[in-house]
Write an enzyme that holds these catalytic residues in place. Structure first.
Site, mmCIF file in Angstrom:
data_model
loop_
_atom_site.group_PDB
_atom_site.id
_atom_site.type_symbol
_atom_site.label_atom_id
_atom_site.label_comp_id
_atom_site.label_asym_id
_atom_site.label_seq_id
_atom_site.Cartn_x
_atom_site.Cartn_y
_atom_site.Cartn_z
ATOM 1 N N GLU A 156 0.815 -1.214 0.000
ATOM 2 C CA GLU A 156 0.000 0.000 0.000
ATOM 3 C C GLU A 156 0.846 1.259 0.000
ATOM 4 O OE1 GLU A 156 -3.152 -0.168 2.874
ATOM 5 O OE2 GLU A 156 -3.695 -2.204 2.297
ATOM 6 N N ASP A 181 -3.113 -1.284 12.345
ATOM 7 C CA ASP A 181 -3.917 -2.442 11.931
ATOM 8 C C ASP A 181 -3.084 -3.666 12.255
ATOM 9 O OD1 ASP A 181 -5.457 -4.415 10.893
ATOM 10 O OD2 ASP A 181 -5.518 -3.647 8.836
ATOM 11 N N GLU A 192 -6.859 -1.844 14.959
ATOM 12 C CA GLU A 192 -7.772 -2.655 14.131
ATOM 13 C C GLU A 192 -7.431 -4.139 14.270
ATOM 14 O OE1 GLU A 192 -8.115 -1.053 10.158
ATOM 15 O OE2 GLU A 192 -8.291 -3.050 9.281
ATOM 16 N N ASP A 235 -12.263 -5.402 11.263
ATOM 17 C CA ASP A 235 -12.142 -5.512 9.798
ATOM 18 C C ASP A 235 -12.425 -6.966 9.431
ATOM 19 O OD1 ASP A 235 -11.360 -5.630 7.141
ATOM 20 O OD2 ASP A 235 -9.232 -5.378 7.537
ATOM 21 N N LYS A 258 -15.633 -2.127 3.756
ATOM 22 C CA LYS A 258 -15.018 -2.465 2.473
ATOM 23 C C LYS A 258 -16.116 -3.101 1.629
ATOM 24 C CE LYS A 258 -10.383 -3.740 4.183
ATOM 25 N NZ LYS A 258 -9.621 -4.876 4.773
ATOM 26 N N ARG A 278 -8.659 -1.614 -0.358
ATOM 27 C CA ARG A 278 -7.996 -2.897 -0.175
ATOM 28 C C ARG A 278 -6.529 -2.738 -0.546
ATOM 29 N NH1 ARG A 278 -11.598 -7.063 1.253
ATOM 30 N NH2 ARG A 278 -9.630 -7.766 2.140
ATOM 31 N N LYS A 336 -9.603 5.218 5.005
ATOM 32 C CA LYS A 336 -8.317 4.510 5.069
ATOM 33 C C LYS A 336 -8.016 3.983 3.670
ATOM 34 C CE LYS A 336 -6.279 0.368 7.162
ATOM 35 N NZ LYS A 336 -6.564 -1.015 7.542
HETATM 36 P P1 PGA Z 1 -6.307 -6.268 2.656
HETATM 37 O O1 PGA Z 1 -5.711 -5.349 3.805
HETATM 38 O O2 PGA Z 1 -6.958 -5.391 1.662
HETATM 39 O O3 PGA Z 1 -5.107 -7.000 2.146
HETATM 40 O O4 PGA Z 1 -7.299 -7.190 3.338
HETATM 41 C C1 PGA Z 1 -6.288 -4.167 4.246
HETATM 42 C C2 PGA Z 1 -6.664 -4.236 5.712
HETATM 43 O O5 PGA Z 1 -6.426 -5.250 6.381
HETATM 44 O O6 PGA Z 1 -7.251 -3.280 6.223
HETATM 45 ZN ZN ZN Z 2 -7.387 -4.611 8.327
#
Ligand code: PGA
Ligand code: ZN
Length: 434
Positions: A211, A247, A290, A317, A342, A371, A393
């Site tokens: 990210e 997180d 998180e 999450d 999400k 994501r 986020k």
């Molecule tokens: P992911 O990670 O999109 O790989 O699930 C993002 C998160 O955990 O917030």
């Molecule tokens: Zn997460």
């Protein structure tokens, strides 16, 4: 003609194509065309540290692109989804999404694929906004007052996004004392730069995590927390101005009932692990945490929330997977005080909105989230403003699939002019609000 205007927002046709995400993997893109000529686009993002109860991403399997191709998966949109949705009114998102849910017929979208349903659901919403001649955020806010979100921005990446060099997945900052959203971005830029400066003094960087955050050579999770605290100070900010958000993504290193920290080569049972995080909360300016506990451990999440839920935001999450039923169940046992939203975790916009409403009803924090696999699409930025979610986020402060979202909020701020309100502290769960 009256009937004519009704007909004009009916779905005329749906196109699906394969595009590529920020990890260079295939993903689903959908274009929805209405009878009135308006159109909308939706793109499915993809997670790497996925919750086990998430909507299923439909992939082709086999040898192509490590089994991740979607060429065959797209046929579900071209055939079943198109047949069911063509002729429906794009302004009626609930009916569109109910149709997708019924057509799929499973509780995890494993038939049609959550990637297919979410891209379609998003595309219909965008087409509806376009045919109302409104930007997406404004169509969603429907003239209700809204706020620009408090950003949660990754500085160091770890966990599944960075070869598991650090156990904790995201070390982030929240510029909670900013006066405006643009001021918040300035603060983030300064902290990102000072973290880079500290790292260049310390030694080798492994690279950049999925990210966009730095992926350094830390000796322990505390080492990362120390450096982040120092970076905030070096940039000239106090604890009240810029705070830390973690997180943990604990399920990723929860094994045989214990938390196994690879970095320190140490194993903690649940109560030792909760105590350790308690010491982090005492030592560092942490405002949000998180998935601190394994996603299947309800009692652990509840215990963590009893102990710390009045001093820190506790986000579910993987634990809540954007499900309104799970949010309500968590509220019953006092687990978490905030939900990560999400859309692709649940598979439609209406279900995401249900989870959002269940959280807001109990004065929880609500964080719209990207994501780790993303595209240039800015849908979630508009969603955070349109729903007045209060927090956003999207990863780090580098890489254009991340900056596309932050920059979109700056454009909305510009459009709002003097009416722009920055959420700041008010975005926190009521239990910890100042
Ligand atoms: P992911 O990670 O999109 O790989 O699930 C993002 C998160 O955990 O917030
Ligand atoms: Zn997460």
């Amino acid at each position: 003609m009256d009937g004519g205007s009704q007909l004009s927002t009916q779905i005329n046709s749906i196109k699906a194509r394969r595009i590529w995400d920020s990890r260079g993997r295939p993903t689903v893109e959908v274009d929805v065309l209405l009878n009135n000529g308006s159109s909308g686009r939706g793109v499915a993002p993809a997670g790497a540290s996925r919750g086990i109860n998430e909507a299923v991403d439909l992939r082709d399997g086999g040898k192509r692109f490590g089994g991740l191709d979607v060429t065959n998966a797209l046929s579900k949109i071209r055939d079943e989804i198109s047949s069911a949705l063509v002729g429906l009114d794009a302004l009626d998102q609930q009916t569109i999404d109910n149709t997708l849910i019924q057509l799929d017929g499973t509780d995890n979208k494993s038939n049609l694929g959550g990637n297919n349903t979410v891209a379609t659901s998003m595309a219909v919403l965008r087409a509806a906004a376009a045919s109302s001649n409104l930007p997406l955020w404004q169509y969603l806010s429907n003239d209700k007052p809204t706020r620009l979100p408090l950003p949660e921005v990754q500085i160091f990446g770890g966990g599944a996004h960075a070869g598991r060099r650090v156990d904790v997945q995201d070390f982030m900052i929240m510029p909670i004392g900013a006066e405006t959203f643009s001021h918040a971005m300035e603060m983030v830029s300064n902290v990102y730069a000072s973290a880079g400066e500290l790292l260049s003094r310390k030694g080798p960087l492994y690279g950049v995590a999925d990210e966009g955050g730095y992926w350094p050579n830390f000796d322990s999770n505390e080492d990362a927390l120390d450096m982040l605290t120092k970076a905030i100070a070096l940039a000239g900010y106090t604890n009240g101005e810029v705070m830390i958000s973690l997180d943990i993504a604990a399920s990723e290193f929860h094994q045989n009932g214990n938390y196994e920290l690879g970095l320190e080569n140490r194993t903690y049972d649940t109560s030792q692990w909760i105590d350790l995080m308690g010491r982090w909360l005492d030592t560092y300016p942490i405002i949000s945490i998180e998935d601190p506990i394994d996603e299947l451990d309800h009692a652990g999440m509840s215990e963590f929330t009893q102990r710390f839920g009045k001093r820190v935001q506790i986000i579910g999450d993987d634990y809540l997977v954007t499900s309104s039923a799970r949010v309500k169940a968590a509220q019953k046992i006092n687990a978490c005080n905030a939900v990560l939203l999400k859309p692709n975790q649940v598979g439609t916009i209406s279900e995401t909105r249900d989870a959002f409403h269940a959280a807001v009803k109990n004065d929880w924090g609500t964080i719209v989230s990207a994501r780790s696999g993303e595209t240039e699409d800015t849908f979630i930025a508009d969603l955070s403003v349109g729903w007045n979610a209060g927090q956003l986020k999207v990863g780090s402060f580098t890489r254009s699939e991340r900056l596309a979202k932050w920059n979109q909020i700056l454009r909305i701020e510009d459009m709002l002019g003097a009416d722009a309100i920055f959420a700041g502290w008010d975005a926190m769960p009521k239990a910890i609000r100042k």
